[in-house]
Design a protein around this motif. Structure first.
Motif, mmCIF file in Angstrom:
data_model
loop_
_atom_site.group_PDB
_atom_site.id
_atom_site.type_symbol
_atom_site.label_atom_id
_atom_site.label_comp_id
_atom_site.label_asym_id
_atom_site.label_seq_id
_atom_site.Cartn_x
_atom_site.Cartn_y
_atom_site.Cartn_z
ATOM 1 N N PHE A 56 3.520 -6.590 -8.902
ATOM 2 C CA PHE A 56 2.499 -5.812 -8.198
ATOM 3 C C PHE A 56 2.278 -4.470 -8.888
ATOM 4 O O PHE A 56 1.137 -4.034 -9.055
ATOM 5 N N GLN A 57 3.342 -3.825 -9.318
ATOM 6 C CA GLN A 57 3.211 -2.542 -9.999
ATOM 7 C C GLN A 57 2.507 -2.699 -11.340
ATOM 8 O O GLN A 57 1.685 -1.862 -11.714
ATOM 9 N N ARG A 58 2.795 -3.794 -12.044
ATOM 10 C CA ARG A 58 2.077 -4.048 -13.306
ATOM 11 C C ARG A 58 0.591 -4.264 -13.041
ATOM 12 O O ARG A 58 -0.258 -3.768 -13.779
ATOM 13 N N ASP A 59 0.271 -4.983 -11.976
ATOM 14 C CA ASP A 59 -1.132 -5.181 -11.616
ATOM 15 C C ASP A 59 -1.798 -3.857 -11.258
ATOM 16 O O ASP A 59 -2.945 -3.609 -11.639
ATOM 17 N N LEU A 60 -1.089 -3.019 -10.527
ATOM 18 C CA LEU A 60 -1.616 -1.692 -10.183
ATOM 19 C C LEU A 60 -1.929 -0.892 -11.440
ATOM 20 O O LEU A 60 -2.985 -0.260 -11.540
ATOM 21 N N LEU A 61 -1.003 -0.904 -12.368
ATOM 22 C CA LEU A 61 -1.189 -0.154 -13.611
ATOM 23 C C LEU A 61 -2.396 -0.686 -14.379
ATOM 24 O O LEU A 61 -3.230 0.089 -14.864
ATOM 25 N N THR A 62 -2.512 -1.993 -14.451
ATOM 26 C CA THR A 62 -3.625 -2.616 -15.175
ATOM 27 C C THR A 62 -4.963 -2.282 -14.531
ATOM 28 O O THR A 62 -5.915 -1.896 -15.222
ATOM 29 N N VAL A 63 -5.040 -2.402 -13.224
ATOM 30 C CA VAL A 63 -6.286 -2.088 -12.517
ATOM 31 C C VAL A 63 -6.635 -0.606 -12.675
ATOM 32 O O VAL A 63 -7.784 -0.256 -12.927
ATOM 33 N N THR A 64 -5.638 0.249 -12.554
ATOM 34 C CA THR A 64 -5.870 1.690 -12.694
ATOM 35 C C THR A 64 -6.429 2.007 -14.070
ATOM 36 O O THR A 64 -7.321 2.849 -14.208
ATOM 37 N N ALA A 65 -5.942 1.311 -15.082
ATOM 38 C CA ALA A 65 -6.432 1.533 -16.450
ATOM 39 C C ALA A 65 -7.841 1.005 -16.654
ATOM 40 O O ALA A 65 -8.563 1.502 -17.516
ATOM 41 N N HIS B 215 -1.870 -0.119 3.063
ATOM 42 C CA HIS B 215 -1.603 1.208 2.508
ATOM 43 C C HIS B 215 -0.106 1.414 2.292
ATOM 44 O O HIS B 215 0.296 2.067 1.338
ATOM 45 N N GLY B 216 0.708 0.847 3.181
ATOM 46 C CA GLY B 216 2.153 0.969 3.081
ATOM 47 C C GLY B 216 2.734 0.276 1.866
ATOM 48 O O GLY B 216 3.878 0.526 1.494
ATOM 49 N N ARG B 217 1.968 -0.586 1.266
ATOM 50 C CA ARG B 217 2.385 -1.230 0.017
ATOM 51 C C ARG B 217 1.759 -0.531 -1.183
ATOM 52 O O ARG B 217 2.411 -0.329 -2.213
ATOM 53 N N LEU B 218 0.496 -0.170 -1.044
ATOM 54 C CA LEU B 218 -0.254 0.401 -2.157
ATOM 55 C C LEU B 218 0.285 1.756 -2.596
ATOM 56 O O LEU B 218 0.659 1.943 -3.755
ATOM 57 N N TYR B 219 0.316 2.709 -1.686
ATOM 58 C CA TYR B 219 0.607 4.082 -2.077
ATOM 59 C C TYR B 219 2.053 4.319 -2.511
ATOM 60 O O TYR B 219 2.271 5.049 -3.500
ATOM 61 N N PRO B 220 3.048 3.718 -1.891
ATOM 62 C CA PRO B 220 4.406 3.890 -2.421
ATOM 63 C C PRO B 220 4.553 3.331 -3.841
ATOM 64 O O PRO B 220 5.266 3.904 -4.674
ATOM 65 N N ASN B 221 3.857 2.246 -4.133
ATOM 66 C CA ASN B 221 3.919 1.685 -5.478
ATOM 67 C C ASN B 221 3.158 2.541 -6.485
ATOM 68 O O ASN B 221 3.587 2.684 -7.635
ATOM 69 N N LEU B 222 2.048 3.129 -6.074
ATOM 70 C CA LEU B 222 1.363 4.088 -6.954
ATOM 71 C C LEU B 222 2.264 5.291 -7.214
ATOM 72 O O LEU B 222 2.351 5.772 -8.347
ATOM 73 N N ASP B 223 2.950 5.758 -6.175
ATOM 74 C CA ASP B 223 3.874 6.885 -6.347
ATOM 75 C C ASP B 223 4.990 6.539 -7.324
ATOM 76 O O ASP B 223 5.417 7.391 -8.114
ATOM 77 N N THR B 224 5.456 5.306 -7.306
ATOM 78 C CA THR B 224 6.483 4.872 -8.253
ATOM 79 C C THR B 224 5.959 4.956 -9.682
ATOM 80 O O THR B 224 6.665 5.425 -10.585
ATOM 81 N N LEU B 225 4.723 4.539 -9.891
ATOM 82 C CA LEU B 225 4.126 4.626 -11.225
ATOM 83 C C LEU B 225 3.998 6.076 -11.670
ATOM 84 O O LEU B 225 4.187 6.392 -12.855
ATOM 85 N N VAL B 226 3.690 6.958 -10.732
ATOM 86 C CA VAL B 226 3.617 8.388 -11.041
ATOM 87 C C VAL B 226 5.008 8.897 -11.414
ATOM 88 O O VAL B 226 5.174 9.597 -12.426
ATOM 89 N N GLU B 227 6.008 8.555 -10.628
ATOM 90 C CA GLU B 227 7.381 9.000 -10.889
ATOM 91 C C GLU B 227 7.888 8.518 -12.242
ATOM 92 O O GLU B 227 8.660 9.212 -12.906
ATOM 93 N N LYS B 228 7.467 7.350 -12.666
ATOM 94 C CA LYS B 228 7.895 6.788 -13.942
ATOM 95 C C LYS B 228 7.095 7.342 -15.122
ATOM 96 O O LYS B 228 7.346 6.995 -16.276
ATOM 97 N N GLY B 229 6.108 8.175 -14.837
ATOM 98 C CA GLY B 229 5.323 8.790 -15.902
ATOM 99 C C GLY B 229 4.267 7.886 -16.498
ATOM 100 O O GLY B 229 3.751 8.162 -17.580
#
Length: 91
Positions: free
Chosen positions: A7-16, A40-54
């Protein structure tokens, strides 16, 4: 990228891949792909993880809307993942 969930990889790909990637636009794209509601409880914590990982930077468009931008590191991770996948997939 090996430590991200699918899911996080998909988030990163879509964001790009979308213009002005903000939470609801990202959510809409993923809902189309997964063919189900993304809470939202799934989306935003995972986006925050991507932010934390740089991998993604979070900024404000206005007082209500955050904008997410893939960092250079995030782009490198996407490219490395794609290169790795291409070793195994003959298209």
């Amino acid at each position: 990228m090996y430590d991200l969930t699918g899911f996080q990889r998909d988030l990163l790909t879509v964001t790009a891949g979308i213009e002005e990637p903000h939470g609801l636009a990202i959510k809409d794209e993923l809902e189309d792909y997964y063919e189900k509601e993304i809470h939202h409880g799934r989306l935003y914590p995972n986006l925050d993880t991507l932010v934390e990982k740089g991998l993604v930077e979070k900024g404000e468009k206005d007082r209500r809307t955050n904008v997410y931008t893939v960092t250079k590191r995030g782009q490198r991770e996407i490219e490395a993942r794609r290169k790795w996948e291409n070793q195994y997939i003959d298209l």
